[in-house]
Design a protein around this motif. Structure first.
Motif, PDB file in Angstrom:
ATOM      1  N   SER A  88      42.424  51.149  39.950  1.00  0.00           N
ATOM      2  CA  SER A  88      42.537  50.265  41.115  1.00  0.00           C
ATOM      3  C   SER A  88      43.177  48.936  40.733  1.00  0.00           C
ATOM      4  O   SER A  88      43.105  48.500  39.576  1.00  0.00           O
ATOM      5  N   PRO A  89      43.789  48.266  41.704  1.00  0.00           N
ATOM      6  CA  PRO A  89      44.391  46.955  41.428  1.00  0.00           C
ATOM      7  C   PRO A  89      43.413  45.944  40.834  1.00  0.00           C
ATOM      8  O   PRO A  89      43.778  45.181  39.942  1.00  0.00           O
ATOM      9  N   SER A  90      42.159  45.950  41.297  1.00  0.00           N
ATOM     10  CA  SER A  90      41.200  44.962  40.766  1.00  0.00           C
ATOM     11  C   SER A  90      40.869  45.246  39.303  1.00  0.00           C
ATOM     12  O   SER A  90      40.749  44.317  38.498  1.00  0.00           O
ATOM     13  N   LEU A  91      40.737  46.510  38.933  1.00  0.00           N
ATOM     14  CA  LEU A  91      40.480  46.837  37.525  1.00  0.00           C
ATOM     15  C   LEU A  91      41.714  46.556  36.670  1.00  0.00           C
ATOM     16  O   LEU A  91      41.595  46.069  35.549  1.00  0.00           O
ATOM     17  N   ARG A  92      42.901  46.852  37.205  1.00  0.00           N
ATOM     18  CA  ARG A  92      44.135  46.532  36.465  1.00  0.00           C
ATOM     19  C   ARG A  92      44.226  45.035  36.204  1.00  0.00           C
ATOM     20  O   ARG A  92      44.579  44.600  35.107  1.00  0.00           O
ATOM     21  N   ALA A  93      43.879  44.242  37.208  1.00  0.00           N
ATOM     22  CA  ALA A  93      43.932  42.782  37.055  1.00  0.00           C
ATOM     23  C   ALA A  93      42.935  42.316  36.002  1.00  0.00           C
ATOM     24  O   ALA A  93      43.256  41.458  35.171  1.00  0.00           O
ATOM     25  N   HIS A  94      41.727  42.857  36.024  1.00  0.00           N
ATOM     26  CA  HIS A  94      40.712  42.469  35.041  1.00  0.00           C
ATOM     27  C   HIS A  94      41.211  42.686  33.613  1.00  0.00           C
ATOM     28  O   HIS A  94      41.013  41.842  32.741  1.00  0.00           O
TER      29      HIS A  94
END
Length: 139
Positions: A88-94
């Motif tokens: 997911s985008p949020s995990l990629r960002a993290h």
């Protein structure tokens, strides 16, 4: 036992190939969660359930931040026929994942790192700090 280090590219859709050896250990469905040190952690169903039990056994007042960190950011995934999972985008960002990723085995779990971040982490880890940790843990 999950061991080794593998280099992969994340595609434009955010899919990462999980090594076949890891998929055998992790199972048909496994969990991706924010990890410490700016990576993502992969848990098998069994390891994730153990983690859930540990967290849920803690008093609410002391574990609320851990619950939020662990449960809000964890997703169940099923690899496609090519062995890829969608992150997911949020995990990629993290984890700072853009293109080049390194997937490593760390015993009972695996981690996904941005390759540049992984190399920097390794450069900063000193033999002295590793020895101190091993001594403290009597390894």
């Amino acid at each position: 036992m999950l061991m080794g280090e593998y280099q992969h590219n994340m595609d434009a859709k955010g899919r990462v190939t999980i090594p076949s050896k890891y998929r055998e250990e992790l199972g048909e469905r496994f969990y991706v969660s924010r990890g410490l040190d700016g990576c993502l952690t992969l848990y098998s169903e069994e390891q994730w359930q153990k983690r859930v039990e540990q967290i849920n056994a803690c008093p609410e007042a002391q574990a609320k931040n851990i619950r939020r960190f662990a449960f809000a950011s964890t997703e169940a995934v099923v690899p496609d026929k090519q062995g890829r999972i969608l992150i997911s985008p949020s995990l990629r960002a993290h984890a700072g994942l853009v293109k080049d990723v390194t997937v490593i085995g760390v015993g009972l779990t695996a981690e996904i790192w941005d390759t540049e971040r992984w190399l920097k982490y390794n450069e900063e880890m000193s033999s002295e700090s590793l020895l101190a940790d091993m001594t403290a843990l009597q390894i």
